[in-house]
Design an enzyme around this catalytic site. Sequence first.
Site, PDB file in Angstrom:
ATOM      1  N   LYS A  22       0.833  -1.209   0.000  1.00 16.87           N
ATOM      2  CA  LYS A  22       0.000   0.000   0.000  1.00 16.87           C
ATOM      3  C   LYS A  22       0.866   1.257   0.000  1.00 16.87           C
ATOM      4  O   LYS A  22       0.646   2.178  -0.773  1.00 16.87           O
ATOM      5  CB  LYS A  22      -0.902  -0.005   1.240  1.00 16.87           C
ATOM      6  CG  LYS A  22      -1.577   1.331   1.517  1.00 16.87           C
ATOM      7  CD  LYS A  22      -2.443   1.284   2.758  1.00 16.87           C
ATOM      8  CE  LYS A  22      -1.716   1.572   4.051  1.00 16.87           C
ATOM      9  NZ  LYS A  22      -1.499   2.992   4.355  1.00 16.87           N
ATOM     10  N   ASN A  23       1.856   1.288   0.886  1.00 14.78           N
ATOM     11  CA  ASN A  23       2.641   2.515   1.051  1.00 14.78           C
ATOM     12  C   ASN A  23       3.595   2.782  -0.115  1.00 14.78           C
ATOM     13  O   ASN A  23       4.159   3.869  -0.209  1.00 14.78           O
ATOM     14  CB  ASN A  23       3.436   2.473   2.367  1.00 14.78           C
ATOM     15  CG  ASN A  23       2.536   2.729   3.565  1.00 14.78           C
ATOM     16  OD1 ASN A  23       1.352   3.010   3.403  1.00 14.78           O
ATOM     17  ND2 ASN A  23       3.096   2.622   4.757  1.00 14.78           N
ATOM     18  N   CYS A 129      -4.717  13.183  13.119  1.00 20.23           N
ATOM     19  CA  CYS A 129      -5.259  11.849  12.948  1.00 20.23           C
ATOM     20  C   CYS A 129      -5.039  11.113  14.254  1.00 20.23           C
ATOM     21  O   CYS A 129      -4.384  11.620  15.154  1.00 20.23           O
ATOM     22  CB  CYS A 129      -4.620  11.123  11.783  1.00 20.23           C
ATOM     23  SG  CYS A 129      -3.004  10.490  12.142  1.00 20.23           S
ATOM     24  N   ARG A 134       0.775  14.864  13.056  1.00 21.51           N
ATOM     25  CA  ARG A 134       1.243  14.621  11.689  1.00 21.51           C
ATOM     26  C   ARG A 134       1.137  15.842  10.777  1.00 21.51           C
ATOM     27  O   ARG A 134       0.367  15.853   9.804  1.00 21.51           O
ATOM     28  CB  ARG A 134       0.505  13.419  11.087  1.00 21.51           C
ATOM     29  CG  ARG A 134       0.701  12.170  11.890  1.00 21.51           C
ATOM     30  CD  ARG A 134       0.015  10.974  11.303  1.00 21.51           C
ATOM     31  NE  ARG A 134       0.787  10.370  10.223  1.00 21.51           N
ATOM     32  CZ  ARG A 134       0.438   9.243   9.610  1.00 21.51           C
ATOM     33  NH1 ARG A 134      -0.649   8.614   9.965  1.00 21.51           N
ATOM     34  NH2 ARG A 134       1.181   8.737   8.654  1.00 21.51           N
ATOM     35  N   PRO A 135       1.918  16.874  11.047  1.00 21.66           N
ATOM     36  CA  PRO A 135       1.891  18.063  10.196  1.00 21.66           C
ATOM     37  C   PRO A 135       2.578  17.829   8.845  1.00 21.66           C
ATOM     38  O   PRO A 135       3.151  16.759   8.617  1.00 21.66           O
ATOM     39  CB  PRO A 135       2.683  19.085  11.013  1.00 21.66           C
ATOM     40  CG  PRO A 135       3.579  18.281  11.889  1.00 21.66           C
ATOM     41  CD  PRO A 135       2.887  16.978  12.140  1.00 21.66           C
ATOM     42  N   VAL A 136       2.521  18.839   7.946  1.00 19.83           N
ATOM     43  CA  VAL A 136       3.200  18.714   6.645  1.00 19.83           C
ATOM     44  C   VAL A 136       4.265  19.804   6.469  1.00 19.83           C
ATOM     45  O   VAL A 136       4.682  20.098   5.362  1.00 19.83           O
ATOM     46  CB  VAL A 136       2.204  18.760   5.457  1.00 19.83           C
ATOM     47  CG1 VAL A 136       1.368  17.487   5.399  1.00 19.83           C
ATOM     48  CG2 VAL A 136       1.323  19.993   5.515  1.00 19.83           C
ATOM     49  N   ASP A 320       5.306   0.940  11.895  1.00 17.58           N
ATOM     50  CA  ASP A 320       4.130   0.220  11.385  1.00 17.58           C
ATOM     51  C   ASP A 320       4.105  -1.253  11.815  1.00 17.58           C
ATOM     52  O   ASP A 320       3.142  -1.960  11.520  1.00 17.58           O
ATOM     53  CB  ASP A 320       4.065   0.309   9.854  1.00 17.58           C
ATOM     54  CG  ASP A 320       3.602   1.684   9.381  1.00 17.58           C
ATOM     55  OD1 ASP A 320       3.190   2.491  10.232  1.00 17.58           O
ATOM     56  OD2 ASP A 320       3.657   1.945   8.168  1.00 17.58           O
ATOM     57  N   ARG A 412      -8.384  -0.645   5.013  1.00 12.97           N
ATOM     58  CA  ARG A 412      -7.492   0.355   4.419  1.00 12.97           C
ATOM     59  C   ARG A 412      -6.146  -0.255   4.040  1.00 12.97           C
ATOM     60  O   ARG A 412      -5.472   0.236   3.146  1.00 12.97           O
ATOM     61  CB  ARG A 412      -7.237   1.502   5.400  1.00 12.97           C
ATOM     62  CG  ARG A 412      -8.437   2.355   5.691  1.00 12.97           C
ATOM     63  CD  ARG A 412      -8.037   3.570   6.482  1.00 12.97           C
ATOM     64  NE  ARG A 412      -6.963   4.293   5.798  1.00 12.97           N
ATOM     65  CZ  ARG A 412      -6.254   5.272   6.329  1.00 12.97           C
ATOM     66  NH1 ARG A 412      -6.489   5.662   7.539  1.00 12.97           N
ATOM     67  NH2 ARG A 412      -5.306   5.873   5.640  1.00 12.97           N
TER      68      ARG A 412
HETATM   69  C1  UD1 Z   1       4.635   7.044   6.144  1.00 11.30           C
HETATM   70  C2  UD1 Z   1       3.762   5.810   6.033  1.00 11.30           C
HETATM   71  C3  UD1 Z   1       3.272   5.388   7.417  1.00 11.30           C
HETATM   72  C4  UD1 Z   1       4.458   5.198   8.355  1.00 11.30           C
HETATM   73  C5  UD1 Z   1       5.351   6.436   8.358  1.00 11.30           C
HETATM   74  C6  UD1 Z   1       6.630   6.260   9.154  1.00 11.30           C
HETATM   75  C7  UD1 Z   1       2.735   6.048   3.860  1.00 11.30           C
HETATM   76  C8  UD1 Z   1       1.498   6.288   3.062  1.00 11.30           C
HETATM   77  N1  UD1 Z   1       2.610   6.116   5.192  1.00 11.30           N
HETATM   78  O1  UD1 Z   1       3.817   8.095   6.669  1.00 11.30           O
HETATM   79  O2  UD1 Z   1       2.554   4.159   7.281  1.00 11.30           O
HETATM   80  O3  UD1 Z   1       3.993   4.966   9.667  1.00 11.30           O
HETATM   81  O4  UD1 Z   1       5.727   6.771   7.005  1.00 11.30           O
HETATM   82  O5  UD1 Z   1       7.362   5.181   8.666  1.00 11.30           O
HETATM   83  O6  UD1 Z   1       3.770   5.741   3.315  1.00 11.30           O
HETATM   84  N2  UD1 Z   1       6.389  14.960  10.327  1.00 11.30           N
HETATM   85  C9  UD1 Z   1       6.385  16.294  10.613  1.00 11.30           C
HETATM   86  N3  UD1 Z   1       6.222  17.183   9.577  1.00 11.30           N
HETATM   87  C10 UD1 Z   1       6.075  16.775   8.285  1.00 11.30           C
HETATM   88  C11 UD1 Z   1       6.094  15.388   7.998  1.00 11.30           C
HETATM   89  C12 UD1 Z   1       6.243  14.492   9.043  1.00 11.30           C
HETATM   90  O7  UD1 Z   1       6.524  16.709  11.772  1.00 11.30           O
HETATM   91  O8  UD1 Z   1       5.942  17.621   7.390  1.00 11.30           O
HETATM   92  C13 UD1 Z   1       6.550  13.982  11.433  1.00 11.30           C
HETATM   93  C14 UD1 Z   1       5.348  13.060  11.597  1.00 11.30           C
HETATM   94  O9  UD1 Z   1       4.351  13.653  12.401  1.00 11.30           O
HETATM   95  C15 UD1 Z   1       5.977  11.851  12.233  1.00 11.30           C
HETATM   96  C16 UD1 Z   1       7.357  11.798  11.577  1.00 11.30           C
HETATM   97  O10 UD1 Z   1       7.614  13.122  11.090  1.00 11.30           O
HETATM   98  O11 UD1 Z   1       6.116  12.056  13.616  1.00 11.30           O
HETATM   99  C17 UD1 Z   1       7.507  10.813  10.452  1.00 11.30           C
HETATM  100  O12 UD1 Z   1       6.474  10.996   9.511  1.00 11.30           O
HETATM  101  P1  UD1 Z   1       6.600  10.600   7.973  1.00 11.30           P
HETATM  102  O13 UD1 Z   1       7.845   9.790   7.786  1.00 11.30           O
HETATM  103  O14 UD1 Z   1       6.433  11.820   7.145  1.00 11.30           O
HETATM  104  O15 UD1 Z   1       5.347   9.645   7.790  1.00 11.30           O
HETATM  105  P2  UD1 Z   1       4.306   9.605   6.594  1.00 11.30           P
HETATM  106  O16 UD1 Z   1       4.995   9.838   5.292  1.00 11.30           O
HETATM  107  O17 UD1 Z   1       3.121  10.428   6.925  1.00 11.30           O
END
Ligand code: UD1
Length: 433
Positions: A22-23, A129, A134-136, A320, A412
């Site tokens: 999926k990921n 969530c 989980r910010p961007v 995960d 999912r």
């Molecule tokens: C992806 C995976 C998810 C997995 C995660 C960590 C997908 C669709 N999902 O999620 O299953 O659990 O990697 O291996 O591939 N963060 C920030 N700011 C940002 C982005 C991230 O603070 O802009 C933080 C997140 O809140 C988290 C950490 O960084 O604490 C890691 O997140 P990230 O590696 O970005 O996870 P995802 O890509 O969302």
Amino acid sequence: MDQIRITGGGPLKGTIAISGAKNAALPLMCACLLSEGTLRLGNIPHLADISTAVHLLAQLGVTVTMNGDGQTAKDADGHAGRVLSLTAGQIASTTADYELVRKMRASVLVLGPLLAREHEARVSLPGGCAIGTRPVDIHLGALEELGAEIELEDGYVVARAPGGLRGGVVRFPQVSVGATENLLMAASLAKGETVLENAAREPEITDLANCLIAMGAEIEGLGSDRLVIQGKPTLNGADYSVMPDRIETGTYMAAAALTGGDLTLTGTTTSTLGAVVEAMERTGVEINDDGNGRVRVWRNGARLKGTDVTTLPFPAFPTDMQAQFMAIMATAEGASLITETIFENRFMHVPELTRMGADITINGNAALVRGVDRLKGAPVMATDLRASVSLVLAGLAAEGETVVSRVYHLDRGYERLVEKLAACGADIERIRE
Ligand code: UD1
């Protein structure tokens, strides 16, 4: 809402075909936005998140066709895997609506490709969530390094790149899988060279990089934390097959471990599992990878031993797999300390496992698990995908009946979970409502 009923007990024995990841599939699907040509993706799993991504891409103007229903056209090992053909001939809209982004955070992966190709994008903020805020911010800061102008308006990220993105040096302040993927796609169509430092090294990123290379991108440093991308004016279509799901693989390994069973997982590998294999072996689980797509996992009667794990970016132990590993530790001999460093709120399975008789104490981001002889079935529910599956695993090994609610979380991320487990002797059924 549907539920899953499990009567625990017997060891699982048999063969399980592992689905496409999926990921990996979600970012690969978004990569179609980078080209006018057709991206044909094989080994696509049949999951709710994939349908959400199809809806999102269709809204943006992508033509989507699908062959195979995941039930038919199986190969000798029972693999089906659908083929998705995605053609983004013209982008009809550069807006990703709240309704879809809210359902699936990975929707934010359209931001980089849209901005690179159309020089503008409007993508809803995913919001919080169940497993944390989980910010961007890391995605946005990195895109700004490539010349994007970004504003937040009414809950939307509004990004513009007049004249197009240009290459640059991005040093991620923290390892982020999604931000690395967004930037890899954006940089493939930016002008000049981009260097991504402190990039995530998850196997799904290498899968995306390989697909982009098949589309004509030039990327070096695959598998390392430094990726160098030479931007191209256009990319072409390609045929690509999604990698096997390493988390699904690890989850069924955990099922064999917990039930004292003997499972052969096909269409997969342990080479992408990082520290999971080592951690399982420390507990006493036997694992054999024939290097040819078949992984056998078994336990020879003896009780498993407790061992400590800490979640960290790849190749360390994945967040995960944390909940599933905790389910194993719940009945292992001795104590184990499970430390979660990726997400701040990822112990929601703990109260539920405790209701099944587990002895777990949480202290901040660490959970101390003292193994008990046997878990007892109970009605349980969980609020995220991996937590839900850990309760199914616990139910398989528990005495008596377990009913897991909120099954939509499992839909999912786990293709035909009930069918795959039942075929190996599990007493499990889905109760439809
Ligand atoms: C992806 C995976 C998810 C997995 C995660 C960590 C997908 C669709 N999902 O999620 O299953 O659990 O990697 O291996 O591939 N963060 C920030 N700011 C940002 C982005 C991230 O603070 O802009 C933080 C997140 O809140 C988290 C950490 O960084 O604490 C890691 O997140 P990230 O590696 O970005 O996870 P995802 O890509 O969302």
